[in-house]
Design a protein around this motif. Structure first.
Motif, mmCIF file in Angstrom:
data_model
loop_
_atom_site.group_PDB
_atom_site.id
_atom_site.type_symbol
_atom_site.label_atom_id
_atom_site.label_comp_id
_atom_site.label_asym_id
_atom_site.label_seq_id
_atom_site.Cartn_x
_atom_site.Cartn_y
_atom_site.Cartn_z
ATOM 1 N N PRO A 20 39.666 16.762 -23.725
ATOM 2 C CA PRO A 20 38.403 16.020 -23.659
ATOM 3 C C PRO A 20 37.242 16.841 -23.122
ATOM 4 C CG PRO A 20 40.220 14.671 -22.827
ATOM 5 C CD PRO A 20 40.765 16.056 -23.015
ATOM 6 N N ALA A 21 37.501 17.704 -22.130
ATOM 7 C CA ALA A 21 36.423 18.495 -21.544
ATOM 8 C C ALA A 21 35.811 19.465 -22.537
ATOM 9 C CB ALA A 21 36.949 19.270 -20.323
ATOM 10 N N ALA A 22 36.544 19.813 -23.592
ATOM 11 C CA ALA A 22 36.048 20.757 -24.587
ATOM 12 C C ALA A 22 35.735 20.090 -25.913
ATOM 13 C CB ALA A 22 37.072 21.878 -24.808
ATOM 14 N N GLY A 23 36.233 18.870 -26.125
ATOM 15 C CA GLY A 23 36.012 18.189 -27.398
ATOM 16 C C GLY A 23 36.728 18.867 -28.551
ATOM 17 N N ARG A 24 37.854 19.502 -28.276
ATOM 18 C CA ARG A 24 38.611 20.206 -29.313
ATOM 19 C C ARG A 24 40.110 20.108 -29.038
ATOM 20 N NH1 ARG A 24 33.941 23.488 -29.818
ATOM 21 N NH2 ARG A 24 33.578 24.228 -31.943
ATOM 22 N N HIS A 25 40.875 20.315 -30.094
ATOM 23 C CA HIS A 25 42.310 20.524 -29.971
ATOM 24 C C HIS A 25 42.545 22.021 -29.757
ATOM 25 C CE1 HIS A 25 43.680 16.534 -31.480
ATOM 26 N NE2 HIS A 25 42.554 16.574 -32.172
ATOM 27 N N LEU A 26 43.395 22.359 -28.808
ATOM 28 C CA LEU A 26 43.833 23.743 -28.613
ATOM 29 C C LEU A 26 45.335 23.789 -28.846
ATOM 30 C CD1 LEU A 26 43.559 26.705 -27.779
ATOM 31 C CD2 LEU A 26 43.732 25.988 -25.388
ATOM 32 N N THR A 27 45.753 24.591 -29.827
ATOM 33 C CA THR A 27 47.160 24.659 -30.211
ATOM 34 C C THR A 27 47.586 26.110 -30.327
ATOM 35 O OG1 THR A 27 46.828 22.637 -31.514
ATOM 36 C CG2 THR A 27 48.875 23.847 -31.875
ATOM 37 N N PHE A 28 48.779 26.405 -29.818
ATOM 38 C CA PHE A 28 49.377 27.739 -29.957
ATOM 39 C C PHE A 28 50.399 27.702 -31.090
ATOM 40 C CE2 PHE A 28 48.207 27.560 -25.394
ATOM 41 C CZ PHE A 28 47.322 28.623 -25.375
#
Length: 689
Positions: free
Chosen positions: A678-686
């Motif tokens: 939420p703090a970035a407004g993005r999905h982060l996936t490895f």
């Protein structure tokens, strides 16, 4: 069709087999087995992308062993298929960039936001039912209602989808697809999933009042009451001129205004003065002191949006947090699972983190794996999170805000009481340097820097998808990675593209330093839970001193636990006893009086980093089983990892090598999928090849 929402899922709508003398059901089962073992995803495509291919012929007819009981197709056939897929993707049309040629055999959406925007646009134009890809994606569906259902189901993508809609100058048409109640629900979900708790609460009362007044007026007079035409100009008016075209619906104006603010001014929309300006817009006749509320004091849960279903955040295939106890084996967290399209978890309160995660099969790490001294996931309390500076944290409108459609301004209306520092500049415009190349892979030698996002979550400096209401640091998470990463690296590799990527994600203008707008605290108190990872005292005493008007206490591992303004000498021991009580010290005689130098820093930000980074270094070294002070090993194992980065408006996908993944990183859990942030407004996936 490859759908990024399904994490690499491949769906074949119809398959034709000619010439096989097999019973149909047997042929179907054998083909399913063969194709499930094939690699059908073209290399270089963003993992978040959705590709729809109309038809694909057998690249090597007669080679597929349909009559044999095999689990994988021949390598030559599979390579030919990959080449055919690459050709289709290379020629695929991008509906988000314009009209699709009539003979297009493939279409590409970089992420779900593009797909939602294009679906809504085609429905408004009346062309959705004519386009073959929508019939494949949503067979036998009422596409107009499917737009509403999909936007409500995936609210994290709504702000980015509205950006695409605004570029096409179709905001009023798309907004008209939603009823006022649906707009109200969508506004609540967007605020919830993006962590805009204060805004959600500020709007609750007024939207409820407006709905009640419309109902009463309709009952009494047979027609709706007048809308908010006489209201002061909205606080997002400069950033979001599209609201002028939406008519009188307060819910529609608020939904579109706030959603586009999330994309165009993500820092401003979270500031307390902006929330107060929204309240003034909602209550133009009420004194400002009656509507003022700060983010630090959110309303009780009972004031959530009335008549709105419980809002859940998007579930991502990641391990959940679990409590761990001192001197005990870390508990194993839940397995990573495939994202479910039809269900999302309920909100959870901030929980402690445990970094020991399961592998993709839902099993703990192998028993033969070496044990490290501890995990990073000891329970943590939330450290002080200062408010951000208004003047420095404000972003100017992006190019979309300046080129999007604007309607002629109606009769002049009074301006909302928005602080001047929050008004965007009309002379400085910023567009991310690589926005036109989103989706293309960016190579870096420092891919492990993104593991620091997990560190920020484990220390509860930020909240993840399970706790969007968590009020973390006002520092951008990408600036956190930049600032901490540069201080942990021996060789920062200033020319590596990762620094430009992080600047773009943080929304920094060219030449702007990371951390602007963040106001660190004046005093430093490490949360007591942060120290549990270091176990019981090992006999070495803590050291304390009063120097230069500051009282400091240093942990035996070398980081400052305490750095606060000192009182007069005769109250020093009493103050020290009070400050150290949360850490379990009842007898300060066990501490050693000695020299404890303070941070060598020229700015508050540098001082805060000088407090934080030594602890982070010690925590990482302990979790990874490294010798204290072995900076070269920390850089080699964690940060110096070759990776490809795919960026879209809603996704950051980091692709690394599974063969080169250090076992220490896996056991510590730094490679855990972050999911929606939420703090970035993005999905982060490895991802690991």
């Amino acid at each position: 069709m490859r759908d990024g929402a399904g994490v690499g899922e491949t769906i074949i709508g119809r398959l034709k087999l000619r010439g096989a003398d097999l019973e149909p059901l047997s042929a179907k089962l054998r083909l399913e087995s063969l194709l499930s073992g094939a690699h059908l995803a073209p290399l270089g495509l963003p993992p978040s992308a959705t590709v729809c291919i109309r038809r694909l012929a057998d690249p090597r007819p007669g080679m597929l062993p349909v009559r044999q009981l095999t689990v994988r197709p021949p390598p030559a056939w599979e390579e030919a298929l990959v080449q055919a897929l690459r050709a289709q993707v290379a020629s695929a049309a991008r509906p988000a960039r314009g009209a699709v040629p009539a003979g297009a055999e493939a279409v590409l959406f970089l992420d779900r936001a593009e797909l939602l925007a294009c679906l809504a646009s085609d429905v408004c134009r009346g062309t959705a039912s004519l386009n073959w890809w929508w019939r494949g994606l949503f067979p036998a569906a009422d596409l107009a209602r499917r737009v509403v259902a999909e936007w409500l189901r995936r609210p994290e993508y709504v702000p980015a989808a509205l950006i695409h809609v605004a570029r096409r100058q179709e905001t009023p048409l798309v907004a008209a697809l939603f009823s006022e109640d649906e707009a109200r629900v969508l506004l609540a979900r967007v605020c919830e999933v993006h962590g805009l708790t204060a805004l959600s609460s500020a709007m609750n009362e007024r939207l409820r009042e407006d709905r009640a007044s419309v109902a009463d007026s309709t009952f009494a007079h047979g027609h709706p009451a007048p809308g908010p035409a006489a209201r002061v100009v909205s606080p997002w008016d400069t950033w979001v001129p599209e609201v002028k075209t939406l008519g009188a619906s307060l819910a529609h104006q608020a939904w579109v205004g706030i959603s586009l603010m999330v994309q165009r001014a993500p820092a401003t929309v979270r500031l307390t003065p902006f929330v107060e300006a929204v309240q003034a817009w909602l209550h133009p006749s009420r004194p400002s002191h009656e509507v003022a509320r700060t983010e630090a004091d959110p309303p009780p849960e009972s004031q959530a949006f009335e008549a709105v279903p419980k809002v859940s955040t998007p579930r991502d295939p990641s391990a959940s947090r679990a409590d761990s106890t001192l001197n005990a084996s870390p508990s194993v967290t839940e397995a990573r699972g495939r994202e479910a399209d039809t269900s999302m978890p309920t909100l959870a309160e901030p929980a402690s983190a445990d970094l020991l995660v399961q592998d993709e099969d839902g099993l703990p790490p192998p028993a033969a794996a070496p044990r490290v001294s501890d995990s990073l996931g000891a329970p943590a309390l939330t450290p002080p999170s200062p408010e951000g500076s208004i003047a420095a944290a404000v972003l100017t409108p992006t190019e979309e805000a300046l080129t999007a459609n604007t309607a002629p301004t109606p009769t002049e209306q009074p301006q909302a009481a928005v602080p001047s520092a929050m008004h965007p500049s009309t002379t400085e415009h910023f567009e991310p340097p690589s926005a036109r190349a989103w989706g293309l892979p960016i190579s870096t030698g420092l891919g492990g820097l993104f593991y620091l996002v997990n560190l920020g979550l484990f220390l509860e400096l930020y909240g993840d998808f399970s706790q969007p209401r968590f009020q973390g640091l006002s520092l951008s998470v990408w600036d956190f990675v930049t600032l901490v990463g540069k201080r942990l690296l021996n060789d920062t590799r200033p020319n590596d593209p990762v620094w430009s990527v992080l600047a773009q994600l943080a929304g920094r203008r060219p030449g702007e330093a990371p951390g602007q707008g963040f106001e660190p605290p004046e005093a430093w108190h490490i949360p007591p839970a942060w120290l549990r990872a270091f176990g019981a005292p090992d006999g070495r005493p803590w050291t304390w001193s009063i120097t230069g008007g500051r009282m400091r206490a240093r942990h035996p591992q070398g980081f400052l636990v305490l750095d606060v303004p000192a009182l007069v000498d005769d109250a020093a021991e009493s103050r020290l006893r009070h400050e150290l009580a949360p850490y379990g010290f009842t007898d300060i005689a066990s501490l050693e009086l000695g020299a404890v130098p303070g941070p060598d820093a020229s700015t508050p930000l540098e001082r805060w980093l000088a407090w934080l980074v030594p602890y982070v270094r010690a925590r990482l070294e302990r979790a990874l089983g490294l010798a204290p002070g072995d900076g070269s090993a920390l850089e080699r194992i964690v940060f110096a990892q070759d990776a490809r980065i795919h960026l879209t408006a809603t996704h950051v996908d980091v692709v690394l090598s599974l063969a080169l993944l250090p076992l220490e990183v896996r056991v510590a859990g730094l490679d855990r999928d972050v999911g929606w942030l939420p703090a970035a407004g993005r999905h982060l996936t490895f991802h690991f090849d």
